[in-house]
Structures are given as structure tokens and as C-alpha cells.
Design an enzyme around this catalytic site. Sequence first.
Site, PDB file in Angstrom:
ATOM      1  CG  ASP A  94      -0.392   0.030   2.522  1.00 25.64           C
ATOM      2  OD1 ASP A  94       0.849  -0.054   2.628  1.00 25.64           O
ATOM      3  OD2 ASP A  94      -1.149   0.134   3.520  1.00 25.64           O
ATOM      4  CB  SER A  95       4.576   1.753   0.110  1.00 23.15           C
ATOM      5  OG  SER A  95       4.876   0.587  -0.622  1.00 23.15           O
ATOM      6  CG  ASP A 143       0.459  -4.108   2.203  1.00 19.18           C
ATOM      7  OD1 ASP A 143       0.197  -4.780   3.205  1.00 19.18           O
ATOM      8  OD2 ASP A 143       1.131  -3.058   2.229  1.00 19.18           O
ATOM      9  CE  LYS A 200       3.175  -5.607   4.108  1.00 22.41           C
ATOM     10  NZ  LYS A 200       2.508  -4.677   5.026  1.00 22.41           N
ATOM     11  CD  GLU A 213       0.495  -1.442   8.198  1.00 25.87           C
ATOM     12  OE1 GLU A 213       0.140  -0.686   9.126  1.00 25.87           O
ATOM     13  OE2 GLU A 213       0.924  -1.016   7.110  1.00 25.87           O
ATOM     14  CD  GLU A 273       7.899  -0.174   7.702  1.00 23.52           C
ATOM     15  OE1 GLU A 273       6.941  -0.903   7.387  1.00 23.52           O
ATOM     16  OE2 GLU A 273       8.057   0.985   7.283  1.00 23.52           O
TER      17      GLU A 273
HETATM   18  O1  KIV Z   1       3.324  -1.022   1.707  1.00 22.95           O
HETATM   19  C1  KIV Z   1       4.475  -1.415   1.827  1.00 22.95           C
HETATM   20  O2  KIV Z   1       5.295  -1.333   0.917  1.00 22.95           O
HETATM   21  C2  KIV Z   1       4.856  -1.977   3.100  1.00 22.95           C
HETATM   22  C3  KIV Z   1       6.303  -1.967   3.428  1.00 22.95           C
HETATM   23  C4  KIV Z   1       6.713  -0.625   3.905  1.00 22.95           C
HETATM   24  C5  KIV Z   1       6.635  -2.959   4.455  1.00 22.95           C
HETATM   25  O3  KIV Z   1       4.033  -2.350   3.870  1.00 22.95           O
END
Ligand code: KIV
Length: 281
Positions: free
Chosen positions: A50-51, A89, A119, A121, A188
Site C-alpha cells: 500500500d506504499s 497488501d 500481508k 499490519e 519494519e
Molecule cells: O506497503 C508497503 O510497501 C509496506 C512496506 C513498507 C513494508 O508495507
Amino acid sequence: MATTPERKKITVPEVQAARGKRRLLMLTSYDYPMGLLADRAGIDILLVGDSVGMTTLGYESTLPVTMDMMIHHAKAVRRAVKYALLIGDMPFMSYQTTVADAVFNAGRFFKEAECEAVKLEGGVEMCDKVHAMVECGMPVMGHLGLTPQSMHRFGGFKTQGRDFSSAQQIIADAKALEEAGAFAILLEAIPDRVAKLITERANIPIIGIGAGPSVDGQLLIVHDLVGFFDKFQPRFSKKYCDLNKVIGEALGAFKSEVESGAFPGPEHCWTIKDEEFAKIK
Ligand code: KIV
């Protein structure tokens, strides 16, 4: 004549078997061209992170990113990637609400974008969601430490686990995620010694981004790695080339050649026979 062994597709069991034998390589990827390059380079795991909200869509945080945006980007990467394990993500508010929301939205990554894992959080508080996803056949990577979706709770993008209680919480969260069925955990921005301890106590691969060298694998955000994001450079990232400079120079060269008339040259043009052209005239 020696033949090169055929390259194997990386799967979740493959990632787990690699722990302790070799260091795992993980990168973010948000589109088709970067997916192709990363897959060709032999990266084991590609995260459609989600970055993307910050690196590609210009937001100040990852919070505005939606499931539809993530699916759009994950589909593009899927079309490029043959060998790497592809992880979607879970964006903010796609899984925090209820177990049902979490399972439904995780399922979208598998059904619509053909991802092979997701993934999310969070630690202990997310274990019911992790367990439910795993029960449905969807492998889950946990994410602890500086979890960007909690930036307002942290007061910014701040390193975590630097005092006893915060480190203890991350250690407990890692154990809880493993027990809930996560196949791997991403750490992280936490101190290297805390990450080492978690790695030694874990039975699943621990990947780090800003977690020191003692984990089982390393992740970088691809835009940091290639120098294609210049709002800030996290301390944990390393810039291996300066794409902003390369692209800036190419755009400048295009501008000056158009202005001077040097572009386009004859090699960029098509001709028409004299007799055909005479009829037009
Ligand atoms: O969204 C992402 O790229 C991430 C990384 C910062 C771990 O979650």
C-alpha cells in the site's frame, strides 16, 4: 555441456524451507514493468504494497489507499510475474473492522489479482483475522514494528521497539502471529537486536525492512532502491541508482532537441513516393 537448472516458482512452502538456508529477497512492486524487472532479477517475494499510495499516487501516507486501487496494481504486477511469490497488501480499513471484512477483502486479492498471499499490519489484536484467512486457505504475512497504517497513533513514521515495553509487545505479537498461522512476519524499523531475538525464537521466516542483518530476508521499497522517490529517504533504505537523475536528464535532452529542431530526425519519419505526393498537391 552443463545445463542450467530450470528456475523454480517460489511458493509459500518454498519461502518457509529457505529459512536458515539462504537469505530471502523481497521487494515492493506496483506495476507491470517493475514486476518484470524484479522477476527477471530473481527476487523471491514481490509485495504489492500500500506504499503505492505514497510512491506512485502522491499521497502523504498510505491511509487513503483503497481495495480497488490495490487490486488494480496487483493485477498489473500479476501479468508480469512468473516466478516470485506475489503478495497483496491489505489497505487501511479493509481488515481492521471485522473478521468477515478481512476474509472477504483478502479473498479479492486471490480471486481478482491471483495473488498467492496477503500481508496485514498488527499483532495480537489481528490474530482472529489471520486465523480465519489461513483457515480459508489464504497464506498471511504479518507486519510488526513501524506499521505505517498506525502512523497517527505513533505520531509519525517513528522507529518502534526502542524501550522495554514496546520491544516486549513486538516480541509477544510475533509469537501470537506465528501461533495464529502466519507463514512469515515482516519487521519494519525496529532495533537490530530485537529483530535478532525474534528471528531466533521464531519457527517461520522473519523478513526485515530496517530491522538489521540478522533476520531471514530483506525487503526494500523499490522506489527507494532505484532513486525514484525523493520526498524523503528512510534511514533503512539504500539507493542503488538514481533514476530521478537519469529520467530528469532524458527529459531535459528531449526538451532541448525539440526546441533546437534536432528531434525528430529523418530516421523517425515516414516517406511517401513523389508521384503519390504530387497527386495530393
Ligand atoms: O506497503 C508497503 O510497501 C509496506 C512496506 C513498507 C513494508 O508495507
